[in-house]
Design a protein around this motif. Structure first.
Motif, short mmCIF file in Angstrom:
data_model
loop_
_atom_site.label_atom_id
_atom_site.label_comp_id
_atom_site.label_asym_id
_atom_site.label_seq_id
_atom_site.Cartn_x
_atom_site.Cartn_y
_atom_site.Cartn_z
N ASN A 6 -4.55 5.97 6.71
CA ASN A 6 -4.52 4.67 7.10
C ASN A 6 -3.59 3.84 6.28
O ASN A 6 -3.41 3.97 5.13
N LEU A 8 -2.12 -0.04 5.76
CA LEU A 8 -2.37 -1.55 6.05
C LEU A 8 -1.37 -2.25 6.02
O LEU A 8 -0.47 -2.22 4.98
N GLU A 33 -3.69 -0.61 10.32
CA GLU A 33 -4.58 -1.63 10.30
C GLU A 33 -3.65 -2.88 10.14
O GLU A 33 -2.84 -2.77 9.13
N LYS A 44 -9.94 -6.02 3.09
CA LYS A 44 -9.90 -4.81 3.72
C LYS A 44 -9.76 -3.46 2.98
O LYS A 44 -10.23 -2.53 3.16
#
Lengths: 126, 190
Positions: A6, A8, A33, A44
């Motif tokens: 993931n 960001l 994200e 987050k």
């Protein structure tokens, strides 16, 4: 390199988020994200599981540098690879980012090749 | 009553209250006071000629609105370009490999080029901030109609985060560091 990690991306310009997301997609990073400033990004990051942060510097209310400092001060996030992508290209900015623990620094405007190269470099040392 | 009127009136009062001859020192002093009064009056006339009110109520607001519009228009145009690129990318899997590669290469270059919108937006933001600062200072002139008051100076910046204090970009091309410069600087820490 785990292309499923993931990532960001943090920028207050929606268009820039879209550009970075597309460039990451072309580098086969699909799990991306977004956050529009340091505060949202920090929330987050604390709530999720990310392998890399790519952040702008100049954002309201929390800048990328303050986000970086918060990340490095957080016991769980302190080793998270953090790339700054910014138009701030003065020596004092780069030095401040380095002292705060930035993993790498990309100056805008940038290209896909520079982004790929910096991500690879940062993740190899992670 | 304005500063120039006050000084003129003071000089007149001094002159009418004096009996007998003036000493050379008194003559010199009164002459300087008279000159100062004339200078202040002239400055007020020049400031009136600048039409400060017009600048503040019309020119600067129009200029900042225009610049905001430039940012909004380029943002919309950039989004349209990105929409089109994403549409082309969706077609790529259905194309022969060489064509798909060419399409992806072209859209990558377009994505890279579209970052201009971020850079120009930040540059225009700096110009708008500068114009608003001029507007604030002119408002002070308008209020006082005289020399800049001492309160026109920037308030002292306290409790500003380091990131905010250092946020001065984008740098102009002539002074901006290249990616190679940044890399070299970072490497110097290793």
């Amino acid at each position: 390199m785990d292309k499923n990690m993931n990532i960001l991306i943090v920028d207050d310009y929606k268009t820039m988020l879209r550009i970075i997301r597309n460039l990451l997609k072309q580098l086969d990073f699909d799990n991306v994200e977004e956050a529009s400033d340091g505060s949202e990004a920090l929330a987050k990051l604390r709530a999720g599981n990310f392998g890399l942060v790519i952040s702008d510097w100049n954002m309201e209310p929390m800048t990328g540098l303050e986000l970086l400092k918060e990340v490095r001060a957080d016991q769980r996030l302190k080793n998270l690879p953090f790339i700054m992508i910014t138009a701030e290209s003065k020596t004092e900015n780069v030095v401040a980012a380095k002292q705060a623990g930035v993993s790498n620094y990309i100056v805008k405007p940038f290209n896909a090749e520079t982004l790929r190269e910096k991500i690879e470099k940062v993740l190899v040392h992670a | 009553m304005h500063d120039g009127d006050t000084v003129e009136q003071a000089v007149r009062q001094v002159l009418t209250s004096i009996n007998g001859d003036l000493s050379p020192k008194e003559t010199l002093l009164l002459g300087e006071l008279q000159g100062l009064a004339e200078e202040i009056t002239r400055a007020r006339q020049e400031m009136a000629a600048l039409k400060v009110v017009d600048i503040n109520t019309s020119h600067i607001p129009v200029a900042t609105d225009e610049l905001d519009a430039v940012v909004a228009h380029t943002a919309r145009a950039t989004d349209e370009i990105l929409d089109a690129c994403e549409g082309l990318e969706r077609l790529a899997p259905a194309l022969p490999a060489a064509s798909a590669t060419a399409i992806i290469g072209a859209t990558t270059r377009i994505f890279e080029a579209c970052s201009f919108q971020d850079i120009t937006g930040q540059r225009i933001g700096k110009v708008v901030t500068a114009l608003k600062s001029i507007e604030d200072r002119l408002r002070l002139v308008e209020e006082r109609f005289g020399p800049f008051p001492s309160s026109a100076t920037e308030p002292a910046r306290t409790d500003v985060p380091e990131g905010r204090a250092l946020a001065n970009g984008p740098q102009l091309p002539a002074t901006a560091a290249s990616q190679a410069d940044i890399d070299s600087l970072l490497a110097s820490f290793d």
